[in-house]
Design a protein around this motif. Structure first.
Motif, mmCIF file in Angstrom:
data_model
loop_
_atom_site.group_PDB
_atom_site.id
_atom_site.type_symbol
_atom_site.label_atom_id
_atom_site.label_comp_id
_atom_site.label_asym_id
_atom_site.label_seq_id
_atom_site.Cartn_x
_atom_site.Cartn_y
_atom_site.Cartn_z
ATOM 1 N N ARG A 168 7.095 2.098 -3.164
ATOM 2 C CA ARG A 168 8.280 0.985 -2.890
ATOM 3 C C ARG A 168 9.463 1.573 -3.458
ATOM 4 N N LEU A 216 1.738 1.308 -5.020
ATOM 5 C CA LEU A 216 2.992 0.441 -5.607
ATOM 6 C C LEU A 216 4.106 1.067 -5.866
ATOM 7 N N SER A 242 1.254 -2.451 0.171
ATOM 8 C CA SER A 242 1.420 -2.811 -1.359
ATOM 9 C C SER A 242 0.682 -4.212 -1.417
ATOM 10 N N ARG A 255 -3.860 1.175 -5.600
ATOM 11 C CA ARG A 255 -2.630 0.555 -6.088
ATOM 12 C C ARG A 255 -1.778 1.577 -7.117
#
Length: 318
Positions: free
Chosen positions: A197, A194, A230, A190
């Protein structure tokens, strides 16, 4: 060095980079592995790299990001691989300087498979005429595909963990260790997925002139993969938590069932125990008032107790 999308030179000294860059049709890729600031000094002077960017490229554990400077952009990304047997994640950091005609990659260790990135560039040679945008796309495509593969592997391992939860004879220690390792891996995934993006979205901005023209749809495809990875990561994180809660609930229900069985047997045994204890064995029986009777009764107690222990242990009641 590429010229008009054709590979013309490789393995040349760093000092030749500035000579190649005098040709506006030339694109240069330079790769470092585990360099120091002194190692980057030459190329830093050649390309006018910012001192803060050079410092970030050398030091580890930077956040995945894209920083913009006057003459270049600075990129930090992480490649990831998963050990299928243990569920342990391995992460490799890479920094990159992006200029109008050059891409400089800085690997923090040998674990980053730069050869696979080169293989992607070679497989899409028809796009090489797009210069640095082509190189950056191949790099990001490899990284994001690796994230997607890791998330998919984690999904499969979590499904296997779900099956273990409802096993007739679950091994709670192994399940707890496995779920703990998967949860740690998901947290690390994670952290590296993340921010991608924001990174890919920033690279797609037209003012950077990286994802222009023909390369725009290819970067959009990478961005779509980032979004899917994600969202998948977030859902798996919730799923692991749900599995752990389900495991605890099932374990509690099984414990209640075991307590019912043990209590029932204890009640059955308590009746003859209470009767014989109250009246006492005051009538003759085999071995009455002899050493043989004492040792026989002792042996019977030991055998029956051991038998109950083995039976309870086999059923995971103890």
């Amino acid at each position: 060095m590429y010229r008009h999308g054709v590979l013309e030179a490789e393995g040349f000294p760093v000092g030749n980079v500035s000579d190649y860059l005098t040709d506006p049709d030339a694109t240069v890729w330079l790769d470092f592995c585990g360099p120091t600031e002194e190692d980057l000094a030459a190329i830093s002077e050649e390309l006018g790299l910012h001192a803060l960017a050079v410092e970030d490229a050398v030091h580890e554990h930077q956040r995945a990001k894209l920083d913009r400077y006057d003459s270049h952009a600075f990129l930090t990304v992480y490649a990831a691989t998963l050990d299928d047997e243990r569920g342990v994640l391995t992460v490799s950091e890479l920094a990159a300087f992006i200029t109008g005609q050059a891409l400089v990659t800085v690997r923090k260790d040998e674990n980053f498979a730069i050869d696979e990135v080169v293989a992607r560039w070679d497989a899409a040679g028809e796009l090489a005429k797009n210069g640095v945008g082509f190189l950056v796309h191949g790099l990001l495509d490899y990284v994001v595909d690796g994230h997607f593969a890791v998330v998919q592997a984690l999904d499969e391992q979590i499904e296997a963990l779900e099956d273990l939860v409802f096993d007739e004879r679950p091994r709670y220690t192994d399940m707890q260790r496995r779920s703990f390792e998967l949860r740690k891996s998901l947290v690390r995934v994670r952290r590296i997925v993340l921010p991608m993006r924001e990174v890919v979205n920033a690279i797609m901005r037209r003012d950077l002139n990286i994802a222009d023209g023909e390369m725009q749809p290819y970067f959009q495809d990478v961005y779509d993969h980032v979004l899917r990875a994600s969202e998948w990561t977030e859902s798996l994180r919730d799923l692991v938590t749900t599995i752990r809660e389900t495991q605890l609930n099932i374990q509690g229900n099984r414990l209640n069932t075991i307590m019912k069985k043990v209590t029932s047997w204890a009640a059955i045994i308590a009746i003859p125990t209470a009767v014989t204890g109250f009246y006492g064995q005051n009538v003759p029986y085999p071995g009455f008032q002899t050493a043989t009777g004492f040792w026989t009764s002792t042996l019977v107690i030991i055998i029956l107790s051991a038998g109950l222990y083995v039976a309870f242990k086999k059923r995971d009641w103890l």
